[in-house]
Design a protein around this motif. Structure first.
Motif, PDB file in Angstrom:
ATOM      1  N   MET A   1       0.845  -1.199   0.000  1.00 38.12           N
ATOM      2  CA  MET A   1       0.000   0.000   0.000  1.00 38.12           C
ATOM      3  C   MET A   1       0.880   1.248   0.000  1.00 38.12           C
ATOM      4  SD  MET A   1      -2.555   1.464   2.941  1.00 38.12           S
ATOM      5  CE  MET A   1      -1.141   2.056   3.850  1.00 38.12           C
ATOM      6  N   LYS A   2       0.475   2.260  -0.756  1.00 39.20           N
ATOM      7  CA  LYS A   2       1.144   3.551  -0.776  1.00 39.20           C
ATOM      8  C   LYS A   2       0.147   4.634  -0.382  1.00 39.20           C
ATOM      9  CE  LYS A   2       3.742   4.697  -4.160  1.00 39.20           C
ATOM     10  NZ  LYS A   2       4.198   4.991  -5.534  1.00 39.20           N
ATOM     11  N   ILE A   3       0.671   5.644   0.288  1.00 36.41           N
ATOM     12  CA  ILE A   3      -0.148   6.812   0.653  1.00 36.41           C
ATOM     13  C   ILE A   3       0.190   7.910  -0.350  1.00 36.41           C
ATOM     14  CG2 ILE A   3      -0.722   8.464   2.448  1.00 36.41           C
ATOM     15  CD1 ILE A   3       0.333   6.427   4.472  1.00 36.41           C
ATOM     16  N   ASN A   4      -0.752   8.222  -1.244  1.00 37.37           N
ATOM     17  CA  ASN A   4      -0.491   9.238  -2.267  1.00 37.37           C
ATOM     18  C   ASN A   4      -0.703  10.645  -1.716  1.00 37.37           C
ATOM     19  OD1 ASN A   4       0.198   7.352  -4.186  1.00 37.37           O
ATOM     20  ND2 ASN A   4      -1.862   7.216  -5.060  1.00 37.37           N
ATOM     21  N   THR A   5      -1.792  10.843  -0.989  1.00 37.14           N
ATOM     22  CA  THR A   5      -2.062  12.180  -0.437  1.00 37.14           C
ATOM     23  C   THR A   5      -2.644  12.025   0.957  1.00 37.14           C
ATOM     24  OG1 THR A   5      -4.280  12.257  -1.410  1.00 37.14           O
ATOM     25  CG2 THR A   5      -2.490  13.255  -2.680  1.00 37.14           C
ATOM     26  N   LEU A   6      -2.354  13.004   1.800  1.00 36.21           N
ATOM     27  CA  LEU A   6      -2.943  13.115   3.120  1.00 36.21           C
ATOM     28  C   LEU A   6      -3.369  14.564   3.303  1.00 36.21           C
ATOM     29  CD1 LEU A   6      -3.645  11.831   5.860  1.00 36.21           C
ATOM     30  CD2 LEU A   6      -1.372  12.521   6.661  1.00 36.21           C
ATOM     31  N   GLU A   7      -4.699  14.771   3.402  1.00 34.47           N
ATOM     32  CA  GLU A   7      -5.237  16.133   3.506  1.00 34.47           C
ATOM     33  C   GLU A   7      -5.802  16.318   4.911  1.00 34.47           C
ATOM     34  OE1 GLU A   7      -7.966  17.017   0.388  1.00 34.47           O
ATOM     35  OE2 GLU A   7      -6.849  15.871  -1.118  1.00 34.47           O
ATOM     36  N   LEU A   8      -5.131  17.171   5.693  1.00 26.66           N
ATOM     37  CA  LEU A   8      -5.594  17.498   7.046  1.00 26.66           C
ATOM     38  C   LEU A   8      -6.568  18.668   6.950  1.00 26.66           C
ATOM     39  CD1 LEU A   8      -2.116  17.227   8.778  1.00 26.66           C
ATOM     40  CD2 LEU A   8      -3.882  15.478   8.670  1.00 26.66           C
ATOM     41  N   LYS A   9      -7.825  18.336   6.626  1.00 26.57           N
ATOM     42  CA  LYS A   9      -8.828  19.371   6.393  1.00 26.57           C
ATOM     43  C   LYS A   9      -9.105  20.161   7.666  1.00 26.57           C
ATOM     44  CE  LYS A   9      -9.966  18.716   2.032  1.00 26.57           C
ATOM     45  NZ  LYS A   9      -9.870  19.798   1.029  1.00 26.57           N
ATOM     46  N   GLY A  72      -7.794  11.729   2.127  1.00 23.29           N
ATOM     47  CA  GLY A  72      -6.569  11.184   1.549  1.00 23.29           C
ATOM     48  C   GLY A  72      -6.864  10.198   0.442  1.00 23.29           C
ATOM     49  N   THR A  73      -5.768   9.708  -0.160  1.00 23.34           N
ATOM     50  CA  THR A  73      -5.865   8.735  -1.249  1.00 23.34           C
ATOM     51  C   THR A  73      -4.845   7.632  -1.008  1.00 23.34           C
ATOM     52  OG1 THR A  73      -6.530  10.465  -2.800  1.00 23.34           O
ATOM     53  CG2 THR A  73      -5.752   8.387  -3.749  1.00 23.34           C
ATOM     54  N   LEU A  74      -5.306   6.360  -1.058  1.00 25.90           N
ATOM     55  CA  LEU A  74      -4.441   5.198  -0.916  1.00 25.90           C
ATOM     56  C   LEU A  74      -4.331   4.485  -2.247  1.00 25.90           C
ATOM     57  CD1 LEU A  74      -5.804   3.717   2.452  1.00 25.90           C
ATOM     58  CD2 LEU A  74      -3.936   5.354   2.118  1.00 25.90           C
ATOM     59  N   GLN A  75      -3.165   3.812  -2.449  1.00 27.72           N
ATOM     60  CA  GLN A  75      -2.951   3.056  -3.676  1.00 27.72           C
ATOM     61  C   GLN A  75      -2.548   1.637  -3.298  1.00 27.72           C
ATOM     62  OE1 GLN A  75      -0.183   4.798  -6.420  1.00 27.72           O
ATOM     63  NE2 GLN A  75      -0.096   2.990  -7.760  1.00 27.72           N
ATOM     64  N   GLY A  76      -3.280   0.637  -3.843  1.00 33.25           N
ATOM     65  CA  GLY A  76      -3.002  -0.742  -3.547  1.00 33.25           C
ATOM     66  C   GLY A  76      -1.884  -1.317  -4.392  1.00 33.25           C
ATOM     67  N   PRO A  77      -1.497  -2.570  -4.123  1.00 34.86           N
ATOM     68  CA  PRO A  77      -0.426  -3.201  -4.909  1.00 34.86           C
ATOM     69  C   PRO A  77      -0.764  -3.325  -6.388  1.00 34.86           C
ATOM     70  CG  PRO A  77      -0.871  -4.431  -2.886  1.00 34.86           C
ATOM     71  CD  PRO A  77      -1.954  -3.419  -3.021  1.00 34.86           C
ATOM     72  N   ASP A  78      -2.050  -3.429  -6.714  1.00 30.52           N
ATOM     73  CA  ASP A  78      -2.444  -3.551  -8.120  1.00 30.52           C
ATOM     74  C   ASP A  78      -2.612  -2.199  -8.797  1.00 30.52           C
ATOM     75  OD1 ASP A  78      -4.563  -2.748  -6.634  1.00 30.52           O
ATOM     76  OD2 ASP A  78      -6.005  -4.200  -7.441  1.00 30.52           O
ATOM     77  N   ILE A 106     -13.945  -1.846   3.069  1.00 27.65           N
ATOM     78  CA  ILE A 106     -13.306  -1.366   1.851  1.00 27.65           C
ATOM     79  C   ILE A 106     -11.813  -1.121   2.050  1.00 27.65           C
ATOM     80  CG2 ILE A 106     -13.659   1.107   2.255  1.00 27.65           C
ATOM     81  CD1 ILE A 106     -14.468   1.332  -0.694  1.00 27.65           C
ATOM     82  N   LEU A 107     -11.368  -0.969   3.337  1.00 24.63           N
ATOM     83  CA  LEU A 107      -9.951  -0.720   3.613  1.00 24.63           C
ATOM     84  C   LEU A 107      -9.152  -2.004   3.826  1.00 24.63           C
ATOM     85  CD1 LEU A 107     -10.201   2.290   6.086  1.00 24.63           C
ATOM     86  CD2 LEU A 107      -9.597   2.350   3.674  1.00 24.63           C
ATOM     87  N   VAL A 108      -9.811  -3.169   3.895  1.00 17.97           N
ATOM     88  CA  VAL A 108      -9.099  -4.417   4.184  1.00 17.97           C
ATOM     89  C   VAL A 108      -8.010  -4.709   3.153  1.00 17.97           C
ATOM     90  CG1 VAL A 108      -9.389  -6.912   4.403  1.00 17.97           C
ATOM     91  CG2 VAL A 108     -11.029  -5.367   5.486  1.00 17.97           C
ATOM     92  N   PRO A 109      -8.258  -4.571   1.828  1.00 17.40           N
ATOM     93  CA  PRO A 109      -7.191  -4.871   0.863  1.00 17.40           C
ATOM     94  C   PRO A 109      -5.998  -3.924   0.975  1.00 17.40           C
ATOM     95  CG  PRO A 109      -9.343  -4.852  -0.203  1.00 17.40           C
ATOM     96  CD  PRO A 109      -9.531  -4.262   1.136  1.00 17.40           C
ATOM     97  N   PHE A 110      -6.181  -2.749   1.547  1.00 20.16           N
ATOM     98  CA  PHE A 110      -5.098  -1.767   1.611  1.00 20.16           C
ATOM     99  C   PHE A 110      -4.298  -1.872   2.911  1.00 20.16           C
ATOM    100  CE2 PHE A 110      -8.264  -0.097  -1.277  1.00 20.16           C
ATOM    101  CZ  PHE A 110      -7.510   0.398  -2.330  1.00 20.16           C
ATOM    102  N   LEU A 111      -4.912  -2.316   4.030  1.00 19.46           N
ATOM    103  CA  LEU A 111      -4.223  -2.357   5.323  1.00 19.46           C
ATOM    104  C   LEU A 111      -3.492  -3.679   5.582  1.00 19.46           C
ATOM    105  CD1 LEU A 111      -6.890  -0.605   7.582  1.00 19.46           C
ATOM    106  CD2 LEU A 111      -4.885   0.400   6.480  1.00 19.46           C
ATOM    107  N   HIS A 112      -3.780  -4.731   4.798  1.00 18.02           N
ATOM    108  CA  HIS A 112      -3.082  -6.027   4.903  1.00 18.02           C
ATOM    109  C   HIS A 112      -3.161  -6.572   6.329  1.00 18.02           C
ATOM    110  CE1 HIS A 112      -1.450  -5.329   0.886  1.00 18.02           C
ATOM    111  NE2 HIS A 112      -1.073  -4.110   1.295  1.00 18.02           N
TER     112      HIS A 112
END
Length: 450
Positions: A1-9, A72-78, A106-112
Protein backbone atom coordinates in the motif's frame (compact mmCIF):
# COMPACT_ATOMS: atom_id res chain seq x y z
CA UNK A 1 0.00 0.00 0.00
CA UNK A 2 1.14 3.55 -0.78
CA UNK A 3 -0.15 6.81 0.65
CA UNK A 4 -0.49 9.24 -2.27
CA UNK A 5 -2.06 12.18 -0.44
CA UNK A 6 -2.94 13.12 3.12
CA UNK A 7 -5.24 16.13 3.51
CA UNK A 8 -5.59 17.50 7.05
CA UNK A 9 -8.83 19.37 6.39
CA UNK A 10 -9.57 20.09 10.05
CA UNK A 11 -7.23 18.37 12.47
CA UNK A 12 -5.11 19.66 15.33
CA UNK A 13 -3.43 22.91 14.32
CA UNK A 14 -4.03 22.30 10.59
CA UNK A 15 -6.76 23.58 8.30
CA UNK A 16 -6.82 22.43 4.64
CA UNK A 17 -3.20 21.21 4.87
CA UNK A 18 -2.25 18.85 2.00
CA UNK A 19 0.71 16.43 2.07
CA UNK A 20 1.38 15.11 -1.44
CA UNK A 21 3.41 11.84 -1.62
CA UNK A 22 2.87 11.07 -5.32
CA UNK A 23 5.94 9.51 -6.93
CA UNK A 24 6.46 7.28 -9.94
CA UNK A 25 9.50 5.63 -8.31
CA UNK A 26 9.58 3.91 -4.94
CA UNK A 27 11.36 5.87 -2.23
CA UNK A 28 11.33 7.26 1.27
CA UNK A 29 9.52 10.46 2.25
CA UNK A 30 11.00 12.41 5.15
CA UNK A 31 9.01 15.18 6.85
CA UNK A 32 11.10 17.42 9.04
CA UNK A 33 10.51 20.61 10.96
CA UNK A 34 11.15 22.39 14.25
CA UNK A 35 9.47 21.51 17.49
CA UNK A 36 5.70 22.14 17.64
CA UNK A 37 5.59 22.25 13.82
CA UNK A 38 2.93 19.52 13.75
CA UNK A 39 4.93 16.37 12.93
CA UNK A 40 3.31 14.31 15.72
CA UNK A 41 -0.07 15.81 14.84
CA UNK A 42 0.44 14.69 11.21
CA UNK A 43 1.25 11.16 12.42
CA UNK A 44 -1.91 11.11 14.56
CA UNK A 45 -3.86 12.43 11.57
CA UNK A 46 -2.52 9.56 9.41
CA UNK A 47 -3.55 7.04 12.07
CA UNK A 48 -7.01 8.64 12.36
CA UNK A 49 -7.31 8.54 8.54
CA UNK A 50 -6.53 4.81 8.45
CA UNK A 51 -8.20 3.55 11.65
CA UNK A 52 -10.63 6.26 12.74
CA UNK A 53 -10.67 8.89 15.45
CA UNK A 54 -10.31 7.73 19.08
CA UNK A 55 -13.17 8.26 21.52
CA UNK A 56 -11.21 11.04 23.24
CA UNK A 57 -8.75 13.16 21.31
CA UNK A 58 -6.53 16.12 22.11
CA UNK A 59 -6.59 17.38 18.51
CA UNK A 60 -9.87 19.28 18.88
CA UNK A 61 -8.43 22.46 20.38
CA UNK A 62 -8.87 24.39 17.11
CA UNK A 63 -11.72 22.51 15.43
CA UNK A 64 -14.62 20.99 17.41
CA UNK A 65 -15.23 17.26 17.34
CA UNK A 66 -18.08 17.40 14.83
CA UNK A 67 -15.82 19.27 12.34
CA UNK A 68 -12.66 17.10 12.61
CA UNK A 69 -11.90 15.68 9.16
CA UNK A 70 -8.99 13.97 7.40
CA UNK A 71 -9.02 13.14 3.65
CA UNK A 72 -6.57 11.18 1.55
CA UNK A 73 -5.86 8.74 -1.25
CA UNK A 74 -4.44 5.20 -0.92
CA UNK A 75 -2.95 3.06 -3.68
CA UNK A 76 -3.00 -0.74 -3.55
CA UNK A 77 -0.43 -3.20 -4.91
CA UNK A 78 -2.44 -3.55 -8.12
CA UNK A 79 -2.37 0.21 -8.70
CA UNK A 80 -6.01 0.71 -7.67
CA UNK A 81 -6.62 3.99 -5.84
CA UNK A 82 -9.12 4.71 -3.08
CA UNK A 83 -10.02 8.27 -2.11
CA UNK A 84 -12.13 8.83 0.99
CA UNK A 85 -12.56 11.07 4.01
CA UNK A 86 -12.72 10.25 7.69
CA UNK A 87 -14.83 12.16 10.24
CA UNK A 88 -15.15 11.81 14.01
CA UNK A 89 -18.34 9.81 14.35
CA UNK A 90 -19.46 6.71 16.22
CA UNK A 91 -20.92 5.16 13.07
CA UNK A 92 -20.48 5.71 9.33
CA UNK A 93 -17.27 7.71 9.80
CA UNK A 94 -15.86 6.68 6.39
CA UNK A 95 -17.29 8.75 3.53
CA UNK A 96 -16.51 8.98 -0.16
CA UNK A 97 -15.56 12.22 -1.87
CA UNK A 98 -19.26 13.02 -2.32
CA UNK A 99 -20.03 12.52 1.37
CA UNK A 100 -21.77 9.14 1.01
CA UNK A 101 -21.08 6.49 3.71
CA UNK A 102 -18.69 3.63 2.85
CA UNK A 103 -18.33 0.19 4.44
CA UNK A 104 -15.37 -0.44 6.78
CA UNK A 105 -14.37 -3.52 4.78
CA UNK A 106 -13.31 -1.37 1.85
CA UNK A 107 -9.95 -0.72 3.61
CA UNK A 108 -9.10 -4.42 4.18
CA UNK A 109 -7.19 -4.87 0.86
CA UNK A 110 -5.10 -1.77 1.61
CA UNK A 111 -4.22 -2.36 5.32
CA UNK A 112 -3.08 -6.03 4.90
CA UNK A 113 -4.60 -7.04 8.30
CA UNK A 114 -2.41 -4.56 10.21
CA UNK A 115 -4.45 -3.25 13.12
CA UNK A 116 -3.94 0.02 14.97
CA UNK A 117 -1.73 -1.52 17.71
CA UNK A 118 0.66 -3.11 15.19
CA UNK A 119 0.72 0.14 13.22
CA UNK A 120 1.77 2.01 16.37
CA UNK A 121 4.49 -0.56 17.05
CA UNK A 122 5.96 -0.72 13.56
CA UNK A 123 5.27 2.70 12.04
CA UNK A 124 4.12 4.99 14.81
CA UNK A 125 7.27 5.29 16.95
CA UNK A 126 7.46 8.81 18.35
CA UNK A 127 9.91 10.54 20.68
CA UNK A 128 8.33 9.15 23.86
CA UNK A 129 8.53 5.58 22.58
CA UNK A 130 12.19 6.03 21.62
CA UNK A 131 13.03 7.35 25.11
CA UNK A 132 11.32 4.36 26.76
CA UNK A 133 13.16 2.00 24.35
CA UNK A 134 16.55 3.52 25.30
CA UNK A 135 15.75 3.09 28.96
CA UNK A 136 14.85 -0.55 28.30
CA UNK A 137 18.21 -1.07 26.51
CA UNK A 138 20.06 0.28 29.54
CA UNK A 139 17.99 -1.99 31.79
CA UNK A 140 18.85 -5.20 29.85
CA UNK A 141 22.50 -5.24 31.17
CA UNK A 142 24.30 -6.72 28.18
CA UNK A 143 21.54 -8.68 26.40
CA UNK A 144 21.86 -6.50 23.33
CA UNK A 145 19.82 -8.78 21.03
CA UNK A 146 16.77 -8.69 23.23
CA UNK A 147 17.22 -4.99 23.82
CA UNK A 148 17.48 -4.19 20.11
CA UNK A 149 14.49 -6.43 19.40
CA UNK A 150 12.51 -4.69 22.09
CA UNK A 151 13.50 -1.25 20.80
CA UNK A 152 12.76 -2.16 17.19
CA UNK A 153 9.38 -3.74 17.95
CA UNK A 154 8.31 -1.14 20.47
CA UNK A 155 8.07 -3.70 23.29
CA UNK A 156 9.30 -2.24 26.56
CA UNK A 157 11.08 -4.42 29.19
CA UNK A 158 11.33 -7.64 27.24
CA UNK A 159 13.09 -9.36 30.20
CA UNK A 160 10.11 -8.64 32.40
CA UNK A 161 7.77 -10.07 29.81
CA UNK A 162 9.86 -13.25 29.44
CA UNK A 163 10.01 -13.67 33.20
CA UNK A 164 6.25 -13.31 33.47
CA UNK A 165 5.79 -15.86 30.69
CA UNK A 166 8.08 -18.36 32.47
CA UNK A 167 6.19 -17.89 35.72
CA UNK A 168 2.89 -18.41 33.94
CA UNK A 169 4.28 -21.57 32.27
CA UNK A 170 5.39 -22.99 35.64
CA UNK A 171 1.94 -22.29 37.07
CA UNK A 172 0.37 -24.23 34.23
CA UNK A 173 2.63 -27.34 34.01
CA UNK A 174 5.59 -29.01 35.64
CA UNK A 175 6.88 -32.49 34.73
CA UNK A 176 6.63 -33.70 38.33
CA UNK A 177 4.03 -31.28 39.59
CA UNK A 178 0.57 -32.12 40.86
CA UNK A 179 -1.15 -28.79 41.61
CA UNK A 180 -0.54 -27.09 38.25
CA UNK A 181 -3.57 -26.63 35.99
CA UNK A 182 -2.40 -28.91 33.19
CA UNK A 183 -1.12 -31.54 35.65
CA UNK A 184 -4.48 -31.50 37.42
CA UNK A 185 -6.30 -31.82 34.09
CA UNK A 186 -4.09 -34.78 33.07
CA UNK A 187 -4.76 -36.56 36.36
CA UNK A 188 -8.49 -36.02 35.98
CA UNK A 189 -8.27 -37.28 32.39
CA UNK A 190 -6.59 -40.51 33.53
CA UNK A 191 -9.25 -41.07 36.18
CA UNK A 192 -11.99 -40.56 33.61
CA UNK A 193 -10.32 -43.04 31.24
CA UNK A 194 -10.22 -45.60 34.06
CA UNK A 195 -13.89 -44.97 34.85
CA UNK A 196 -14.79 -45.37 31.16
CA UNK A 197 -12.98 -48.72 31.03
CA UNK A 198 -14.79 -49.87 34.16
CA UNK A 199 -18.22 -48.85 32.85
CA UNK A 200 -17.71 -50.08 29.28
CA UNK A 201 -19.45 -53.23 28.09
CA UNK A 202 -18.46 -55.85 25.57
CA UNK A 203 -20.42 -56.33 22.37
CA UNK A 204 -22.11 -59.50 23.70
CA UNK A 205 -23.10 -57.84 26.92
CA UNK A 206 -24.38 -54.78 25.09
CA UNK A 207 -26.42 -57.00 22.77
CA UNK A 208 -27.94 -58.83 25.73
CA UNK A 209 -28.81 -55.54 27.41
CA UNK A 210 -30.17 -54.21 24.13
CA UNK A 211 -32.40 -57.26 23.61
CA UNK A 212 -33.64 -56.98 27.17
CA UNK A 213 -34.32 -53.28 26.61
CA UNK A 214 -36.27 -54.01 23.42
CA UNK A 215 -38.34 -56.65 25.22
CA UNK A 216 -38.99 -54.27 28.09
CA UNK A 217 -40.03 -51.58 25.63
CA UNK A 218 -42.53 -53.95 23.98
CA UNK A 219 -43.91 -54.96 27.37
CA UNK A 220 -44.14 -51.31 28.38
CA UNK A 221 -46.02 -50.56 25.14
CA UNK A 222 -48.54 -53.32 25.82
CA UNK A 223 -48.94 -52.20 29.43
CA UNK A 224 -49.46 -48.59 28.30
CA UNK A 225 -52.09 -49.75 25.79
CA UNK A 226 -53.89 -51.77 28.48
CA UNK A 227 -53.64 -48.85 30.90
CA UNK A 228 -55.15 -46.44 28.39
CA UNK A 229 -58.06 -48.84 27.72
CA UNK A 230 -58.73 -49.26 31.43
CA UNK A 231 -58.48 -45.50 32.03
CA UNK A 232 -60.94 -44.91 29.19
CA UNK A 233 -63.30 -47.50 30.74
CA UNK A 234 -62.89 -45.87 34.15
CA UNK A 235 -63.68 -42.41 32.74
CA UNK A 236 -66.75 -43.87 30.99
CA UNK A 237 -67.98 -45.47 34.22
CA UNK A 238 -67.32 -42.28 36.17
CA UNK A 239 -69.38 -40.30 33.68
CA UNK A 240 -72.19 -42.82 34.02
CA UNK A 241 -71.92 -42.62 37.79
CA UNK A 242 -72.10 -38.84 37.65
CA UNK A 243 -75.04 -39.01 35.23
CA UNK A 244 -77.19 -41.38 37.32
CA UNK A 245 -78.53 -38.69 39.69
CA UNK A 246 -79.19 -36.43 36.71
CA UNK A 247 -81.00 -39.23 34.86
CA UNK A 248 -83.16 -39.88 37.90
CA UNK A 249 -83.92 -36.17 38.17
CA UNK A 250 -84.67 -36.05 34.44
CA UNK A 251 -87.11 -38.96 34.78
CA UNK A 252 -88.83 -37.20 37.68
CA UNK A 253 -89.10 -33.92 35.74
CA UNK A 254 -90.49 -35.74 32.70
CA UNK A 255 -93.18 -37.31 34.87
CA UNK A 256 -94.06 -33.91 36.31
CA UNK A 257 -94.10 -32.44 32.82
CA UNK A 258 -96.41 -35.15 31.49
CA UNK A 259 -98.79 -34.56 34.42
CA UNK A 260 -98.97 -30.85 33.55
CA UNK A 261 -100.32 -31.53 30.08
CA UNK A 262 -99.52 -29.40 27.06
CA UNK A 263 -97.31 -26.45 27.90
CA UNK A 264 -97.34 -23.07 26.25
CA UNK A 265 -94.37 -22.58 23.94
CA UNK A 266 -92.74 -19.31 24.73
CA UNK A 267 -91.28 -17.18 21.93
CA UNK A 268 -87.54 -16.94 21.41
CA UNK A 269 -87.36 -13.39 22.71
CA UNK A 270 -89.45 -14.16 25.81
CA UNK A 271 -86.50 -13.37 28.06
CA UNK A 272 -86.14 -9.92 26.52
CA UNK A 273 -89.91 -9.33 26.74
CA UNK A 274 -89.85 -10.38 30.41
CA UNK A 275 -87.04 -7.94 31.15
CA UNK A 276 -88.94 -5.16 29.37
CA UNK A 277 -92.12 -5.94 31.33
CA UNK A 278 -90.18 -6.08 34.59
CA UNK A 279 -88.64 -2.71 33.84
CA UNK A 280 -92.04 -1.26 32.97
CA UNK A 281 -93.49 -2.81 36.15
CA UNK A 282 -90.69 -1.31 38.21
CA UNK A 283 -91.21 2.07 36.54
CA UNK A 284 -94.98 1.82 37.12
CA UNK A 285 -94.45 0.96 40.77
CA UNK A 286 -92.19 3.98 41.15
CA UNK A 287 -94.78 6.20 39.46
CA UNK A 288 -97.50 4.69 41.64
CA UNK A 289 -95.45 5.39 44.75
CA UNK A 290 -94.82 8.96 43.64
CA UNK A 291 -98.49 9.43 42.75
CA UNK A 292 -99.54 8.04 46.14
CA UNK A 293 -97.22 10.45 47.85
CA UNK A 294 -98.55 13.34 45.78
CA UNK A 295 -102.17 12.24 46.46
CA UNK A 296 -101.47 12.12 50.16
CA UNK A 297 -99.97 15.61 50.05
CA UNK A 298 -102.89 16.91 48.00
CA UNK A 299 -105.38 15.42 50.43
CA UNK A 300 -103.59 17.10 53.30
CA UNK A 301 -103.63 20.39 51.39
CA UNK A 302 -107.32 19.82 50.56
CA UNK A 303 -108.20 19.44 54.22
CA UNK A 304 -106.43 22.71 54.96
CA UNK A 305 -108.14 24.62 52.13
CA UNK A 306 -111.19 26.82 52.97
CA UNK A 307 -113.54 27.09 49.97
CA UNK A 308 -114.83 30.45 48.73
CA UNK A 309 -118.43 29.67 47.69
CA UNK A 310 -118.85 33.04 45.95
CA UNK A 311 -115.86 32.28 43.78
CA UNK A 312 -117.07 28.74 43.10
CA UNK A 313 -120.41 30.07 41.91
CA UNK A 314 -118.56 31.87 39.13
CA UNK A 315 -116.76 28.67 38.03
CA UNK A 316 -118.36 28.63 34.57
CA UNK A 317 -117.42 32.25 33.92
CA UNK A 318 -113.90 31.66 35.16
CA UNK A 319 -113.54 28.55 32.96
CA UNK A 320 -114.84 30.49 29.96
CA UNK A 321 -112.39 33.31 30.64
CA UNK A 322 -109.59 30.79 31.02
CA UNK A 323 -110.48 29.19 27.69
CA UNK A 324 -110.63 32.63 26.00
CA UNK A 325 -107.32 33.66 27.62
CA UNK A 326 -105.34 31.80 24.99
CA UNK A 327 -107.17 33.53 22.12
CA UNK A 328 -106.73 36.87 23.85
CA UNK A 329 -102.98 36.31 24.26
CA UNK A 330 -102.65 35.24 20.65
CA UNK A 331 -104.63 38.28 19.53
CA UNK A 332 -102.37 40.50 21.62
CA UNK A 333 -99.31 38.89 20.03
CA UNK A 334 -100.82 39.38 16.53
CA UNK A 335 -102.01 42.94 17.17
CA UNK A 336 -98.76 44.71 16.16
CA UNK A 337 -98.68 42.77 12.89
CA UNK A 338 -102.38 43.48 12.21
CA UNK A 339 -101.89 47.18 13.02
CA UNK A 340 -99.08 47.31 10.50
CA UNK A 341 -101.23 45.59 7.87
CA UNK A 342 -104.13 48.01 8.63
CA UNK A 343 -101.88 51.05 8.19
CA UNK A 344 -100.49 49.65 4.94
CA UNK A 345 -104.02 48.92 3.65
CA UNK A 346 -105.21 52.45 4.50
CA UNK A 347 -102.19 53.91 2.70
CA UNK A 348 -102.88 51.77 -0.37
CA UNK A 349 -106.59 52.65 -0.26
CA UNK A 350 -105.73 56.38 -0.05
CA UNK A 351 -103.51 56.07 -3.13
CA UNK A 352 -106.22 54.28 -5.09
CA UNK A 353 -108.85 56.87 -4.01
CA UNK A 354 -106.64 59.76 -5.11
CA UNK A 355 -106.41 58.21 -8.57
CA UNK A 356 -110.20 57.78 -8.83
CA UNK A 357 -111.58 60.76 -6.89
CA UNK A 358 -108.94 63.26 -5.84
CA UNK A 359 -111.62 65.45 -4.33
CA UNK A 360 -112.59 62.84 -1.70
CA UNK A 361 -110.75 61.80 1.46
CA UNK A 362 -110.54 58.29 2.85
CA UNK A 363 -113.18 59.14 5.49
CA UNK A 364 -115.68 60.07 2.69
CA UNK A 365 -115.18 56.84 0.76
CA UNK A 366 -118.44 55.40 2.15
CA UNK A 367 -120.35 57.85 -0.07
CA UNK A 368 -119.09 55.90 -3.10
CA UNK A 369 -120.44 52.57 -1.82
CA UNK A 370 -123.12 51.22 -4.27
CA UNK A 371 -126.61 50.21 -3.26
CA UNK A 372 -127.67 46.56 -3.45
CA UNK A 373 -129.94 47.22 -6.47
CA UNK A 374 -127.13 48.86 -8.40
CA UNK A 375 -124.77 45.95 -7.57
CA UNK A 376 -127.38 43.51 -8.92
CA UNK A 377 -127.85 45.53 -12.11
CA UNK A 378 -124.10 45.79 -12.68
CA UNK A 379 -123.73 42.05 -12.18
CA UNK A 380 -126.55 41.34 -14.69
CA UNK A 381 -125.03 43.72 -17.22
CA UNK A 382 -121.64 42.02 -16.78
CA UNK A 383 -123.18 38.62 -17.46
CA UNK A 384 -125.03 39.99 -20.52
CA UNK A 385 -121.81 41.57 -21.70
CA UNK A 386 -120.08 38.17 -21.63
CA UNK A 387 -122.96 36.56 -23.63
CA UNK A 388 -123.02 39.37 -26.22
CA UNK A 389 -119.26 39.24 -26.56
CA UNK A 390 -119.41 35.48 -27.19
CA UNK A 391 -122.17 35.89 -29.81
CA UNK A 392 -120.19 38.65 -31.52
CA UNK A 393 -117.17 36.34 -31.79
CA UNK A 394 -119.35 33.56 -33.27
CA UNK A 395 -120.90 36.03 -35.81
CA UNK A 396 -117.42 37.17 -36.86
CA UNK A 397 -116.42 33.54 -37.45
CA UNK A 398 -119.62 32.95 -39.55
CA UNK A 399 -118.94 36.10 -41.50
CA UNK A 400 -115.43 34.93 -42.33
CA UNK A 401 -116.81 31.52 -43.46
CA UNK A 402 -119.45 33.16 -45.66
CA UNK A 403 -116.87 35.53 -47.06
CA UNK A 404 -114.74 32.55 -48.03
CA UNK A 405 -117.77 30.82 -49.64
CA UNK A 406 -118.61 33.99 -51.54
CA UNK A 407 -115.10 34.26 -52.92
CA UNK A 408 -115.36 30.63 -54.04
CA UNK A 409 -118.65 31.31 -55.85
CA UNK A 410 -117.19 34.42 -57.48
CA UNK A 411 -114.35 32.39 -58.86
CA UNK A 412 -116.82 29.85 -60.24
CA UNK A 413 -119.24 32.40 -61.79
CA UNK A 414 -116.63 34.84 -63.01
CA UNK A 415 -118.42 37.83 -61.58
CA UNK A 416 -118.46 39.69 -58.37
CA UNK A 417 -121.87 39.79 -56.75
CA UNK A 418 -122.71 42.45 -54.34
CA UNK A 419 -121.83 41.69 -50.79
CA UNK A 420 -124.67 40.38 -48.79
CA UNK A 421 -125.22 39.51 -45.20
CA UNK A 422 -125.96 36.00 -44.14
CA UNK A 423 -129.42 37.02 -43.19
CA UNK A 424 -130.27 38.00 -46.80
CA UNK A 425 -129.49 34.53 -48.21
CA UNK A 426 -132.39 32.31 -48.98
CA UNK A 427 -133.06 29.12 -47.21
CA UNK A 428 -132.14 27.13 -50.33
CA UNK A 429 -128.74 28.79 -50.56
CA UNK A 430 -128.06 28.07 -46.89
CA UNK A 431 -129.00 24.41 -47.28
CA UNK A 432 -126.91 24.05 -50.44
CA UNK A 433 -123.90 25.61 -48.74
CA UNK A 434 -124.25 23.38 -45.70
CA UNK A 435 -124.59 20.24 -47.87
CA UNK A 436 -121.39 21.06 -49.78
CA UNK A 437 -123.04 20.54 -53.21
CA UNK A 438 -121.46 23.16 -55.44
CA UNK A 439 -123.90 22.72 -58.32
CA UNK A 440 -126.90 23.01 -56.04
CA UNK A 441 -125.32 26.03 -54.32
CA UNK A 442 -124.76 27.77 -57.71
CA UNK A 443 -128.33 27.04 -58.87
CA UNK A 444 -129.71 28.34 -55.59
CA UNK A 445 -127.63 31.49 -55.93
CA UNK A 446 -128.93 32.12 -59.46
CA UNK A 447 -132.47 31.58 -58.37
CA UNK A 448 -132.01 33.90 -55.43
CA UNK A 449 -130.53 36.61 -57.65
CA UNK A 450 -133.37 36.35 -60.13
Amino acid sequence: MKINTLELKAFGPFTDKILDFHSDDPGLHIIFGPNEAGKSSSLRGLKAFLYGFPERTSDNFLHPNDQLRVDGTLQGPDGQELSFQRRKKRKADILDTQGNPLDQSILVPFLHNIDAAVFDTLYGINHDVLVRGGEDILAQKGEVGQALFAAGSGLSSLRTILASLDAESDSLFKPRGSKQLINTALAEYKQLQKKVRETSLSGRQWQEHHNAFQKAEEERTEIEKTRRLKESRIRHLKRLQQALPLLSLLKKHRQQLSSMGSAIVLPDDFSRQRRVVEQEQHSTLLQRSEASTRLKNLKEKHLNISLNNTLLDQAESIEDLYQRLGSFRKAMDDRPKLDGMRIASRTEASDLLRRIRPDLSLDDVETMRLAVSKKTMIQNLARRHDVILQKSRQAAKQYQALRHDLETVQDLLGKTPEPCEDGNLSQAVKLARKSGDIDAFISAMHSDQE
